[in-house]
Scaffold this motif. Structure first.
Motif, short mmCIF file in Angstrom:
data_model
loop_
_atom_site.label_atom_id
_atom_site.label_comp_id
_atom_site.label_asym_id
_atom_site.label_seq_id
_atom_site.Cartn_x
_atom_site.Cartn_y
_atom_site.Cartn_z
N ALA A 163 0.81 -1.22 0.00
CA ALA A 163 0.00 0.00 0.00
C ALA A 163 0.85 1.27 0.00
CB ALA A 163 -0.95 0.00 1.19
N ASN A 164 1.96 1.27 0.74
CA ASN A 164 2.81 2.47 0.75
C ASN A 164 3.37 2.74 -0.64
OD1 ASN A 164 3.10 3.44 3.67
ND2 ASN A 164 3.47 1.24 3.87
N ARG A 165 3.76 1.69 -1.35
CA ARG A 165 4.27 1.86 -2.71
C ARG A 165 3.19 2.42 -3.64
NH1 ARG A 165 6.05 -3.49 -5.64
NH2 ARG A 165 3.80 -3.80 -5.56
N GLU A 166 1.99 1.81 -3.57
CA GLU A 166 0.92 2.29 -4.44
C GLU A 166 0.48 3.70 -4.07
OE1 GLU A 166 -0.08 0.68 -7.25
OE2 GLU A 166 1.72 -0.38 -6.62
N LEU A 167 0.53 4.01 -2.78
CA LEU A 167 0.21 5.37 -2.36
C LEU A 167 1.22 6.36 -2.94
CD1 LEU A 167 -1.33 7.45 -0.72
CD2 LEU A 167 0.03 6.79 1.30
N ALA A 168 2.49 6.00 -2.89
CA ALA A 168 3.53 6.88 -3.44
C ALA A 168 3.31 7.10 -4.94
CB ALA A 168 4.90 6.29 -3.19
N ARG A 169 3.03 6.04 -5.65
CA ARG A 169 2.80 6.16 -7.09
C ARG A 169 1.59 7.03 -7.39
NH1 ARG A 169 3.75 -0.14 -9.00
NH2 ARG A 169 6.02 -0.11 -8.93
N THR A 170 0.54 6.87 -6.59
CA THR A 170 -0.67 7.65 -6.80
C THR A 170 -0.43 9.11 -6.47
OG1 THR A 170 -2.01 5.70 -6.29
CG2 THR A 170 -3.11 7.83 -6.19
N GLU A 171 0.25 9.36 -5.37
CA GLU A 171 0.56 10.75 -5.00
C GLU A 171 1.41 11.43 -6.07
OE1 GLU A 171 0.46 10.35 -0.12
OE2 GLU A 171 2.27 9.81 -1.23
N LEU A 172 2.35 10.69 -6.61
CA LEU A 172 3.18 11.25 -7.67
C LEU A 172 2.34 11.55 -8.91
CD1 LEU A 172 6.18 11.94 -8.03
CD2 LEU A 172 6.48 9.73 -9.13
N ALA A 173 1.39 10.68 -9.22
CA ALA A 173 0.54 10.86 -10.40
C ALA A 173 -0.34 12.09 -10.29
CB ALA A 173 -0.33 9.62 -10.62
N VAL A 174 -0.75 12.45 -9.06
CA VAL A 174 -1.61 13.63 -8.89
C VAL A 174 -0.81 14.87 -8.55
CG1 VAL A 174 -3.57 12.20 -8.21
CG2 VAL A 174 -2.09 13.16 -6.43
N GLY A 175 0.52 14.76 -8.57
CA GLY A 175 1.37 15.93 -8.38
C GLY A 175 1.79 16.22 -6.96
N GLU A 176 1.50 15.32 -6.01
CA GLU A 176 1.90 15.52 -4.61
C GLU A 176 3.26 14.86 -4.41
OE1 GLU A 176 -1.06 14.70 -1.68
OE2 GLU A 176 -2.71 15.35 -2.97
N VAL A 177 4.30 15.53 -4.92
CA VAL A 177 5.62 14.90 -4.99
C VAL A 177 6.24 14.70 -3.61
CG1 VAL A 177 7.92 15.07 -5.99
CG2 VAL A 177 5.95 15.93 -7.27
N ASP A 178 6.15 15.69 -2.74
CA ASP A 178 6.73 15.55 -1.40
C ASP A 178 6.11 14.38 -0.66
OD1 ASP A 178 8.42 17.69 -1.78
OD2 ASP A 178 7.09 19.14 -0.82
N ALA A 179 4.79 14.28 -0.76
CA ALA A 179 4.09 13.18 -0.10
C ALA A 179 4.52 11.85 -0.71
CB ALA A 179 2.58 13.36 -0.22
N ALA A 180 4.70 11.82 -2.02
CA ALA A 180 5.11 10.59 -2.70
C ALA A 180 6.48 10.14 -2.23
CB ALA A 180 5.12 10.82 -4.21
N VAL A 181 7.39 11.07 -2.06
CA VAL A 181 8.73 10.73 -1.58
C VAL A 181 8.65 10.11 -0.19
CG1 VAL A 181 10.96 11.67 -0.86
CG2 VAL A 181 9.91 12.43 -3.01
N ARG A 182 7.86 10.72 0.68
CA ARG A 182 7.72 10.19 2.04
C ARG A 182 7.09 8.81 2.03
NH1 ARG A 182 6.12 15.59 2.98
NH2 ARG A 182 3.92 15.00 2.91
N SER A 183 6.07 8.62 1.22
CA SER A 183 5.39 7.32 1.17
C SER A 183 6.32 6.24 0.63
CB SER A 183 4.13 7.42 0.29
OG SER A 183 3.18 8.28 0.88
N TYR A 184 7.15 6.59 -0.35
CA TYR A 184 8.03 5.57 -0.90
C TYR A 184 9.15 5.22 0.08
CZ TYR A 184 9.39 2.47 -4.61
OH TYR A 184 9.62 1.33 -5.34
N GLN A 185 9.61 6.20 0.82
CA GLN A 185 10.60 5.90 1.85
C GLN A 185 10.01 4.96 2.90
OE1 GLN A 185 13.81 6.54 2.04
NE2 GLN A 185 13.77 7.57 0.06
#
Length: 368
Positions: A163-185
């Motif tokens: 879920a954290n990986r998919e959340l990061a990918r989804t956040e990146l897709a909608v332009g929430e880059v900072d959140a995506a970086v945190r989720s992928y970490q």
């Protein structure tokens, strides 16, 4: 590349239902522990879940057995609609069964809708179990619909393996880059490394970060991949880095040096490909010639030595196979790679090799 990236859902492998996209084969119905406090299950519920786990997965699906599981689960749900494990097992059984229906059949859509209704109902009731949010997120038609479901999933189960990986990918897709970086970490922290498919997935995300102008964050993910892959065979590491965008490592001096040293082990392999094609056609002698040519052109490609040994064994020429293996092992300077290769040799090859060399290898590699 043979490595594939797998998405493991709360109850198995699932594919989201996307608009205008043909469905993939049905997922497994294997149960995962609930993060909520489970209710006491009735004998009917337990048997229904057991049968669903055995008969409803895509691999080994049994139509009659799954139908019996559904009947039991429906009865258990009617007795007590609050048993979440029953509801989720029933939803998964509906979903998997739908893939066995004709695409033109009305029942296919009805079964999928029943599954979606169960997940949606659990979400609307504010379930404290991460699974319905995760399952429903996989079936959304757009990223905006997935985002709140994935966030709730990781809120309820911070260590969810995907879920954290998919959340990061989804956040990146909608332009929430900072959140995506945190989720992928977070994904890197909580999800254990399995194999090269994970490495490829990590590098894919690093490339996405590079593409949106976050090279430093991409570098952190890339460096993590390098660390995670240290235990992999050299050939595997070579294939992964060959697939990677050079931008991900060329600015990192040490990693760039390591990758450049690796690449000869899986590049310049035209003759090996030719040998593979000839072997498929049953043209063994010609395949042997091509494999020898590959070794002459680039002796670092392990696959050529492996193929040549196998071809000689197939021809009933173990002495020739042993000669190939002996020469390959003698030129191998990496002790770990040498031992791994030795372990993979056919028993007939080992028997035909010089016994003093075999004893030395067994001792050095700690083999009986």
């Amino acid at each position: 590349m043979s490595a594939k990236v797998l998405l493991v859902a709360g109850w198995g492998l699932l594919s989201p239902v996307l608009a205008q996209t043909p469905p993939s084969p049905p997922p497994s119905a294997a149960a995962k522990p609930s993060v909520a406090t489970p209710s006491t299950l009735s004998p009917t519920a337990k048997e229904g879940i057991r049968l669903a786990q055995r008969n409803c997965p895509s691999d080994g699906f049994d139509k009659a057995g799954c139908a019996k599981a559904i009947a039991l689960l429906q009865a258990a749900a009617a007795e007590n609609p609050d048993q979440q494990d029953v509801q989720l097992a029933l939803a998964q059984a509906y979903w998997n069964t739908s893939f066995r229906e004709s695409p033109q059949a009305r029942t296919q859509g009805d079964l999928r809708q029943r599954a979606l209704d169960i997940y949606q109902r659990q979400v609307e009731l504010g379930s404290k179990d991460a699974r319905p949010y995760w399952e429903l997120s996989l079936r959304q038609k757009d990223e905006a619909g997935r985002l709140p479901l994935l966030r709730r999933t990781v809120e309820l189960n911070p260590s969810h393996p995907q879920a954290n990986r998919e959340l990061a990918r989804t956040e990146l897709a909608v332009g929430e880059v900072d959140a995506a970086v945190r989720s992928y970490q977070k994904h890197l922290e909580v999800s254990p490394y399995r194999d090269s498919s994970d490495a490829l997935a990590h590098l894919d995300f690093a490339k996405r970060l590079e593409d949106v102008g976050r090279p430093k964050d991409a570098t952190q993910v890339t460096e993590r991949v390098s660390t995670l892959m240290q235990g992999e065979r050299r050939a595997t590491r070579c294939e992964v880095w060959r697939a990677a965008d050079p931008k991900l490592y060329e600015q990192q001096a040490e990693l760039s040096k390591q990758v450049k040293a690796l690449l000869p082990y899986c590049t310049e392999t035209a003759s090996l490909q030719q040998a593979t094609d000839l072997e498929r056609q049953g043209r063994v002698d010609e395949a042997i010639v091509a494999a020898k040519r590959q070794i002459a052109e680039n002796p670092k490609v392990e696959g050529a030595h492996v193929m040549l040994e196998r071809l000689y064994q197939d021809k009933g020429e173990p002495a020739q196979a042993a000669q190939v293996a002996t020469q390959h092992l003698e030129q191998e300077s990496d002790s770990k790679e040498k031992c791994e290769r030795f372990k993979e040799l056919a028993p007939a090859t080992v028997r035909a090799m010089p016994q003093d060399q075999v004893e030395t290898l067994r001792r050095d590699c700690r083999q009986p």
